[in-house]
Motif scaffolding. Structure first.
Motif, PDB file in Angstrom:
ATOM      1  N   LYS A  85      13.024   5.095   0.051  1.00  0.00           N
ATOM      2  CA  LYS A  85      12.075   4.962  -1.040  1.00  0.00           C
ATOM      3  C   LYS A  85      10.802   4.619  -0.179  1.00  0.00           C
ATOM      4  O   LYS A  85      10.949   4.133   0.862  1.00  0.00           O
ATOM      5  CB  LYS A  85      12.308   3.902  -2.128  1.00  0.00           C
ATOM      6  CG  LYS A  85      12.499   2.520  -1.516  1.00  0.00           C
ATOM      7  CD  LYS A  85      12.732   1.599  -2.716  1.00  0.00           C
ATOM      8  CE  LYS A  85      12.996   0.071  -2.095  1.00  0.00           C
ATOM      9  NZ  LYS A  85      13.332  -0.639  -3.110  1.00  0.00           N
ATOM     10  N   GLN A  86       9.541   4.926  -0.864  1.00  0.00           N
ATOM     11  CA  GLN A  86       8.294   4.503  -0.094  1.00  0.00           C
ATOM     12  C   GLN A  86       7.939   3.102  -0.461  1.00  0.00           C
ATOM     13  O   GLN A  86       8.127   2.629  -1.531  1.00  0.00           O
ATOM     14  CB  GLN A  86       7.219   5.587  -0.543  1.00  0.00           C
ATOM     15  CG  GLN A  86       5.959   5.216  -0.173  1.00  0.00           C
ATOM     16  CD  GLN A  86       5.501   6.015   1.085  1.00  0.00           C
ATOM     17  OE1 GLN A  86       6.152   6.962   1.368  1.00  0.00           O
ATOM     18  NE2 GLN A  86       5.102   5.252   2.078  1.00  0.00           N
ATOM     19  N   PRO A  87       7.550   2.503   0.725  1.00  0.00           N
ATOM     20  CA  PRO A  87       7.315   1.017   0.776  1.00  0.00           C
ATOM     21  C   PRO A  87       5.721   1.088   0.254  1.00  0.00           C
ATOM     22  O   PRO A  87       5.038   2.103   0.251  1.00  0.00           O
ATOM     23  CB  PRO A  87       7.298   0.278   2.204  1.00  0.00           C
ATOM     24  CG  PRO A  87       6.997   1.541   3.146  1.00  0.00           C
ATOM     25  CD  PRO A  87       7.828   2.668   2.370  1.00  0.00           C
ATOM     26  N   VAL A  88       5.134  -0.168  -0.136  1.00  0.00           N
ATOM     27  CA  VAL A  88       3.852  -0.113  -0.592  1.00  0.00           C
ATOM     28  C   VAL A  88       2.987  -0.697   0.450  1.00  0.00           C
ATOM     29  O   VAL A  88       3.551  -1.696   1.134  1.00  0.00           O
ATOM     30  CB  VAL A  88       3.574  -1.146  -1.728  1.00  0.00           C
ATOM     31  CG1 VAL A  88       2.366  -1.224  -2.237  1.00  0.00           C
ATOM     32  CG2 VAL A  88       4.665  -0.724  -2.938  1.00  0.00           C
ATOM     33  N   ILE A  89       2.011   0.047   0.980  1.00  0.00           N
ATOM     34  CA  ILE A  89       1.101  -0.390   1.969  1.00  0.00           C
ATOM     35  C   ILE A  89       0.097  -1.245   1.288  1.00  0.00           C
ATOM     36  O   ILE A  89      -0.635  -0.682   0.466  1.00  0.00           O
ATOM     37  CB  ILE A  89       0.560   0.613   2.603  1.00  0.00           C
ATOM     38  CG1 ILE A  89       1.574   1.873   3.078  1.00  0.00           C
ATOM     39  CG2 ILE A  89      -0.491   0.301   3.890  1.00  0.00           C
ATOM     40  CD1 ILE A  89       2.529   1.278   3.943  1.00  0.00           C
ATOM     41  N   MET A  90       0.044  -2.483   1.852  1.00  0.00           N
ATOM     42  CA  MET A  90      -0.792  -3.661   1.176  1.00  0.00           C
ATOM     43  C   MET A  90      -1.808  -4.278   1.808  1.00  0.00           C
ATOM     44  O   MET A  90      -1.553  -4.352   3.331  1.00  0.00           O
ATOM     45  CB  MET A  90       0.124  -4.546   0.596  1.00  0.00           C
ATOM     46  CG  MET A  90       0.882  -4.078  -0.705  1.00  0.00           C
ATOM     47  SD  MET A  90      -0.212  -3.940  -2.327  1.00  0.00           S
ATOM     48  CE  MET A  90      -0.515  -5.455  -2.663  1.00  0.00           C
ATOM     49  N   VAL A  91      -2.927  -4.937   1.388  1.00  0.00           N
ATOM     50  CA  VAL A  91      -3.789  -5.830   1.740  1.00  0.00           C
ATOM     51  C   VAL A  91      -3.514  -7.134   1.173  1.00  0.00           C
ATOM     52  O   VAL A  91      -3.395  -7.110   0.021  1.00  0.00           O
ATOM     53  CB  VAL A  91      -5.250  -5.427   1.848  1.00  0.00           C
ATOM     54  CG1 VAL A  91      -6.313  -6.612   2.377  1.00  0.00           C
ATOM     55  CG2 VAL A  91      -5.485  -4.184   2.411  1.00  0.00           C
ATOM     56  N   ILE A  92      -3.195  -8.251   1.675  1.00  0.00           N
ATOM     57  CA  ILE A  92      -2.604  -9.526   1.268  1.00  0.00           C
ATOM     58  C   ILE A  92      -4.132 -10.482   0.936  1.00  0.00           C
ATOM     59  O   ILE A  92      -4.721 -10.667   2.065  1.00  0.00           O
ATOM     60  CB  ILE A  92      -1.670 -10.078   1.801  1.00  0.00           C
ATOM     61  CG1 ILE A  92      -1.030 -11.337   0.902  1.00  0.00           C
ATOM     62  CG2 ILE A  92      -2.056 -10.700   3.216  1.00  0.00           C
ATOM     63  CD1 ILE A  92       0.161 -11.758   1.502  1.00  0.00           C
ATOM     64  N   HIS A  93      -4.352 -11.265   0.112  1.00  0.00           N
ATOM     65  CA  HIS A  93      -5.380 -11.995  -0.327  1.00  0.00           C
ATOM     66  C   HIS A  93      -4.542 -13.405   0.148  1.00  0.00           C
ATOM     67  O   HIS A  93      -4.577 -14.530  -0.534  1.00  0.00           O
ATOM     68  CB  HIS A  93      -5.804 -12.158  -1.879  1.00  0.00           C
ATOM     69  CG  HIS A  93      -7.039 -13.154  -2.044  1.00  0.00           C
ATOM     70  ND1 HIS A  93      -8.191 -12.806  -1.407  1.00  0.00           N
ATOM     71  CD2 HIS A  93      -7.236 -14.308  -2.457  1.00  0.00           C
ATOM     72  CE1 HIS A  93      -8.977 -13.716  -1.762  1.00  0.00           C
ATOM     73  NE2 HIS A  93      -8.455 -14.661  -2.546  1.00  0.00           N
ATOM     74  N   ALA A  94      -4.463 -13.422   1.584  1.00  0.00           N
ATOM     75  CA  ALA A  94      -3.934 -14.874   2.128  1.00  0.00           C
ATOM     76  C   ALA A  94      -4.592 -14.664   3.641  1.00  0.00           C
ATOM     77  O   ALA A  94      -4.931 -13.708   3.969  1.00  0.00           O
ATOM     78  CB  ALA A  94      -2.522 -14.929   1.888  1.00  0.00           C
TER      79      ALA A  94
END
Length: 486
Positions: free
Chosen positions: A421-430
């Motif tokens: 399955k495809q992972p989610v590519i993210m930017v984190i607010h931390a």
């Protein structure tokens, strides 16, 4: 701890059990650091402790992978020290009482330290392994991440040879992080003037508790109650009408944790006591209704105490109430570029009463520098209007996303190959440390992964056992796929 050490993957959980047994809150990591150093040297590994206390441990490549690019696995040594009010625990001397609860590992009444103890455990387990394939390997364990990123600020050029950095401080399985927010501390100093307590006054402590709190970056968008702001709201509504005098206001314990508890010590004429009790009950009902979904355990309690010797003058008390009541808090703006991610936020984290002033410590976070400076400008204006001082310190940069990152592409493809399955590519607010590493190592390719951790920075912190195994499998598979040097 034996229940933890038997979980999969055993090498990782055995290390986590050891880490829980050695106190390591921010600024008190030395005992854990020395334990790790002694262990690593016993294996013949190269160990360096730099001038600020960071550890760099190096391990040669396994046979056949000597020409691969060098990878540094990075975690931080410290944990957030938060506990419930009724929990007796000294974070500098007492071990974390971790236990298995179904699908989760939790701690009794305190933070667990899965942030970032699981990532640290994975790095140490790999260092101690004889059967994990990897190229030249470095492990970087930084100090004081949670209380100012002192370790990341202190990293110097030339200490690392790695071309790739894998940060292990993310908190959601199935998400790959390629960017994070920067931040800065803001501290108001509210001057105080004192006056004697009026004879015949009654003294009470008004306490607000039962909030969930949590990480001031990861959880800020959930709308959880801020104990400092809620108690200030009560005072703004009722202090004058009830003739309340303030002897002390204290709330929260960390600028990067949403405050779960706050209390104000106050005095009032005995004739106002019945009305105070009524207003407390009314206000509790109001906030329980407003926050019924996100804060079902909220509690406002009034406890009689011995009368203090002094209280704030009415002018000083009103100045404090006004600042706390009007100070922005929570999400300031959501990102237009990354759906569902907070762009800019502010947490009114800690209020502390001292002899000559009351300190209000906030943490500003933003994915963009202009968002951070705009909140700084707002707080500067507030300070000028209120006639108090505000100072900004400890600014750290965000980690600018690189959609063309080669290591992110490797992690992305590896995840798909393992889990279909495809992972989610993210930017984190931390505030991951990656942004600070970019200054001494501008060409280093970076990515951040981790297991699912719920409610970090609070006593409800827990880590999902299954996702620790998934994170471990992904990390090992990625290490095996690191390409050779150009």
């Amino acid at each position: 701890m034996s229940a933890l050490a038997s979980l999969y993957p055993q090498p990782l959980w055995q290390w986590f059990a050891q880490i829980c047994a050695i106190p390591h809150p921010s600024k008190h990591e030395q005992a854990l650091s020395q334990h790790i150093q002694a262990w690593a040297r016993s294996l013949g590994l190269s160990v360096i402790e730099d001038r600020v206390g960071n550890l760099i441990i190096k391990k040669p490549a396994t046979t056949g992978m000597e020409n691969c690019k060098t990878v540094v696995i990075q975690a931080h040594l410290d944990m957030v020290p938060q506990k419930n009010a009724d929990k007796v625990h000294n974070f500098t001397t007492d071990p974390i009482d971790a236990y298995v609860d179904g699908e989760w590992v939790k701690a009794r009444g305190t933070t667990l330290g899965a942030d970032n103890g699981i990532g640290m455990s994975s790095a140490l387990a790999i260092l101690g392994s004889n059967d994990i394939k990897h190229g030249p390997l470095e492990v970087l364990l930084t100090v004081d991440e949670e209380a100012g990123m002192t370790g990341a600020f202190g990293i110097e050029p030339g200490m690392l040879q790695a071309e790739i950095l894998i940060n292990t401080d993310s908190e959601q399985e199935g998400e790959i992080y390629m960017g994070c927010a920067g931040g800065v501390d803001a501290e108001f100093s509210v001057p105080v003037q004192w006056q004697p307590v009026i004879a015949g006054s009654q003294a009470f402590t008004l306490s607000l508790s039962g909030l969930k709190g949590g990480h001031s970056g990861v959880n800020i968008h959930l709308g959880r109650g801020n104990a400092n702001k809620l108690l200030a709201r009560f005072l703004a509504n009722y202090a004058k009408v009830l003739q309340l005098n303030i002897a002390a206001f204290n709330g929260g314990s960390l600028r990067n944790a949403i405050p779960r508890e706050a209390e104000v010590t106050l005095t009032l004429p005995e004739a106002q006591l019945t009305e105070l009790q009524q207003k407390v009950a009314e206000f509790e009902a109001i906030i329980k209704q407003e926050l019924s979904v996100v804060e079902p355990a909220i509690k406002l309690s009034l406890t009689k105490v011995n009368a203090p010797t002094q209280v704030l003058t009415s002018a000083a008390a009103q100045q404090l109430i006004n600042i706390l009541n009007v100070c922005p808090n929570g999400v300031m703006r959501m990102s237009d570029e990354v759906a569902g991610v907070t762009e800019t936020s502010l947490n009114v984290g800690v209020v502390t009463t001292k002899e000559n002033s009351i300190q209000i410590l906030c943490l500003i976070r933003s994915l963009i520098d202009s968002g951070r400076t705009q909140i700084e400008s707002m707080l500067s204006s507030l300070a000028q209007l209120a006639g108090v001082k505000v100072k900004f310190s400890g600014a750290y940069p965000g980690w600018k996303p690189n959609p063309d990152s080669p290591v992110m592409a490797i992690v992305n493809q590896t995840y798909q190959d393992i889990y279909h399955k495809q992972p989610v590519i993210m930017v984190i607010h931390a505030g991951l440390e990656c942004g600070l590493f970019k200054k001494p190592y501008p060409d280093m390719d970076m990515v951040s992964i981790g297991p699912t951790i719920r409610y970090p920075h609070g006593p409800d912190e827990m880590v999902n056992i299954k996702t620790v195994g998934q994170y471990w499998e992904l990390l090992l598979a990625v290490l095996e796929r690191i390409p050779e040097k150009a």
